[in-house]
Design a protein around this motif. Sequence first.
Motif, PDB file in Angstrom:
ATOM      1  N   THR A   1       0.849  -1.190   0.000  1.00 40.15           N
ATOM      2  CA  THR A   1       0.000   0.000   0.000  1.00 40.15           C
ATOM      3  C   THR A   1       0.884   1.240   0.000  1.00 40.15           C
ATOM      4  O   THR A   1       2.061   1.188   0.366  1.00 40.15           O
ATOM      5  CB  THR A   1      -0.939   0.047   1.219  1.00 40.15           C
ATOM      6  OG1 THR A   1      -0.163   0.002   2.409  1.00 40.15           O
ATOM      7  CG2 THR A   1      -1.939  -1.087   1.211  1.00 40.15           C
ATOM      8  N   LEU A   2       0.298   2.355  -0.410  1.00 39.62           N
ATOM      9  CA  LEU A   2       0.970   3.640  -0.378  1.00 39.62           C
ATOM     10  C   LEU A   2       0.308   4.456   0.721  1.00 39.62           C
ATOM     11  O   LEU A   2      -0.903   4.652   0.708  1.00 39.62           O
ATOM     12  CB  LEU A   2       0.832   4.348  -1.731  1.00 39.62           C
ATOM     13  CG  LEU A   2       1.468   5.727  -1.837  1.00 39.62           C
ATOM     14  CD1 LEU A   2       2.986   5.624  -1.703  1.00 39.62           C
ATOM     15  CD2 LEU A   2       1.095   6.365  -3.168  1.00 39.62           C
ATOM     16  N   GLY A   3       1.103   4.909   1.691  1.00 36.88           N
ATOM     17  CA  GLY A   3       0.598   5.735   2.778  1.00 36.88           C
ATOM     18  C   GLY A   3       1.025   7.169   2.580  1.00 36.88           C
ATOM     19  O   GLY A   3       2.192   7.438   2.272  1.00 36.88           O
ATOM     20  N   LEU A   4       0.089   8.086   2.733  1.00 41.77           N
ATOM     21  CA  LEU A   4       0.371   9.509   2.554  1.00 41.77           C
ATOM     22  C   LEU A   4       0.178  10.237   3.874  1.00 41.77           C
ATOM     23  O   LEU A   4      -0.930  10.300   4.399  1.00 41.77           O
ATOM     24  CB  LEU A   4      -0.562  10.094   1.489  1.00 41.77           C
ATOM     25  CG  LEU A   4      -0.540   9.398   0.129  1.00 41.77           C
ATOM     26  CD1 LEU A   4      -1.609   9.999  -0.789  1.00 41.77           C
ATOM     27  CD2 LEU A   4       0.841   9.477  -0.508  1.00 41.77           C
ATOM     28  N   GLY A   5       1.276  10.757   4.415  1.00 46.62           N
ATOM     29  CA  GLY A   5       1.240  11.543   5.648  1.00 46.62           C
ATOM     30  C   GLY A   5       1.283  13.016   5.298  1.00 46.62           C
ATOM     31  O   GLY A   5       2.142  13.458   4.540  1.00 46.62           O
ATOM     32  N   GLU A   6       0.329  13.774   5.832  1.00 42.33           N
ATOM     33  CA  GLU A   6       0.218  15.187   5.470  1.00 42.33           C
ATOM     34  C   GLU A   6       1.113  16.046   6.349  1.00 42.33           C
ATOM     35  O   GLU A   6       1.049  15.978   7.572  1.00 42.33           O
ATOM     36  CB  GLU A   6      -1.241  15.627   5.609  1.00 42.33           C
ATOM     37  CG  GLU A   6      -1.545  16.912   4.904  1.00 42.33           C
ATOM     38  CD  GLU A   6      -3.038  17.083   4.738  1.00 42.33           C
ATOM     39  OE1 GLU A   6      -3.532  16.838   3.625  1.00 42.33           O
ATOM     40  OE2 GLU A   6      -3.709  17.433   5.719  1.00 42.33           O
ATOM     41  N   HIS A   7       1.952  16.863   5.689  1.00 43.71           N
ATOM     42  CA  HIS A   7       2.873  17.774   6.376  1.00 43.71           C
ATOM     43  C   HIS A   7       2.883  19.094   5.619  1.00 43.71           C
ATOM     44  O   HIS A   7       2.818  19.116   4.391  1.00 43.71           O
ATOM     45  CB  HIS A   7       4.288  17.186   6.409  1.00 43.71           C
ATOM     46  CG  HIS A   7       4.341  15.869   7.095  1.00 43.71           C
ATOM     47  ND1 HIS A   7       4.396  15.736   8.460  1.00 43.71           N
ATOM     48  CD2 HIS A   7       4.319  14.612   6.610  1.00 43.71           C
ATOM     49  CE1 HIS A   7       4.410  14.451   8.777  1.00 43.71           C
ATOM     50  NE2 HIS A   7       4.355  13.744   7.672  1.00 43.71           N
ATOM     51  N   THR A   8       2.995  20.210   6.337  1.00 40.85           N
ATOM     52  CA  THR A   8       2.998  21.510   5.672  1.00 40.85           C
ATOM     53  C   THR A   8       4.227  21.693   4.800  1.00 40.85           C
ATOM     54  O   THR A   8       4.163  22.337   3.761  1.00 40.85           O
ATOM     55  CB  THR A   8       2.912  22.665   6.693  1.00 40.85           C
ATOM     56  OG1 THR A   8       3.964  22.519   7.637  1.00 40.85           O
ATOM     57  CG2 THR A   8       1.577  22.687   7.384  1.00 40.85           C
ATOM     58  N   LYS A   9       5.365  21.130   5.216  1.00 41.93           N
ATOM     59  CA  LYS A   9       6.586  21.213   4.418  1.00 41.93           C
ATOM     60  C   LYS A   9       7.202  19.827   4.301  1.00 41.93           C
ATOM     61  O   LYS A   9       8.162  19.493   5.008  1.00 41.93           O
ATOM     62  CB  LYS A   9       7.589  22.175   5.057  1.00 41.93           C
ATOM     63  CG  LYS A   9       7.154  23.613   5.025  1.00 41.93           C
ATOM     64  CD  LYS A   9       8.242  24.524   5.521  1.00 41.93           C
ATOM     65  CE  LYS A   9       7.788  25.971   5.432  1.00 41.93           C
ATOM     66  NZ  LYS A   9       8.832  26.894   5.844  1.00 41.93           N
ATOM     67  N   PRO A  10       6.653  18.976   3.405  1.00 38.56           N
ATOM     68  CA  PRO A  10       7.218  17.633   3.274  1.00 38.56           C
ATOM     69  C   PRO A  10       8.642  17.677   2.737  1.00 38.56           C
ATOM     70  O   PRO A  10       8.979  18.537   1.943  1.00 38.56           O
ATOM     71  CB  PRO A  10       6.283  16.943   2.289  1.00 38.56           C
ATOM     72  CG  PRO A  10       5.589  18.033   1.573  1.00 38.56           C
ATOM     73  CD  PRO A  10       5.567  19.221   2.487  1.00 38.56           C
ATOM     74  N   ALA A  11       9.455  16.774   3.230  1.00 41.91           N
ATOM     75  CA  ALA A  11      10.832  16.679   2.749  1.00 41.91           C
ATOM     76  C   ALA A  11      10.821  16.093   1.341  1.00 41.91           C
ATOM     77  O   ALA A  11      10.211  15.058   1.112  1.00 41.91           O
ATOM     78  CB  ALA A  11      11.645  15.799   3.688  1.00 41.91           C
ATOM     79  N   PRO A  12      11.489  16.755   0.393  1.00 39.08           N
ATOM     80  CA  PRO A  12      11.515  16.191  -0.961  1.00 39.08           C
ATOM     81  C   PRO A  12      12.228  14.844  -0.972  1.00 39.08           C
ATOM     82  O   PRO A  12      13.236  14.660  -0.290  1.00 39.08           O
ATOM     83  CB  PRO A  12      12.283  17.236  -1.770  1.00 39.08           C
ATOM     84  CG  PRO A  12      12.900  18.158  -0.787  1.00 39.08           C
ATOM     85  CD  PRO A  12      12.222  17.968   0.531  1.00 39.08           C
ATOM     86  N   GLY A  13      11.674  13.899  -1.713  1.00 43.99           N
ATOM     87  CA  GLY A  13      12.294  12.581  -1.802  1.00 43.99           C
ATOM     88  C   GLY A  13      12.073  11.722  -0.576  1.00 43.99           C
ATOM     89  O   GLY A  13      12.643  10.648  -0.458  1.00 43.99           O
TER      90      GLY A  13
END
Length: 126
Positions: free
Chosen positions: A54-66
Amino acid sequence: MSLVSVDQTITIAMSVKDRHASAKWYETMLGFEALFHADDAGWSELRTNTPGVTLGLGEHTKPAPGNCVPVFGIGDLDAARQKLEEADVKFDGETTVVEGMVKTAAFYDPDGNALMLAQDLTGGAE
């Protein structure tokens, strides 16, 4: 022989700015299927086209690229963590529990790559 035995599920966890928009993108572009959006936890999951992944998406205001963290399913996270800590594996903070959903613990390989163990608390692991 390994210290712990992960199950046959892998969640690839990624940081994103907008989980709902990202989920729609993965559905449209790659044919993934949204499984759920846990808005209180800032988390969404999609079924990929690979069984057990599965693909999990965690929401962050400034996600780290990569940013990408493999999350390995495990039957008894507490026992596994204890064994790994006894083998000097470094964990990132305490175990996190989202009641009725999941228990997680982040740790690092010898090169500092982040990994995570996750125990399903829903009572209905796929």
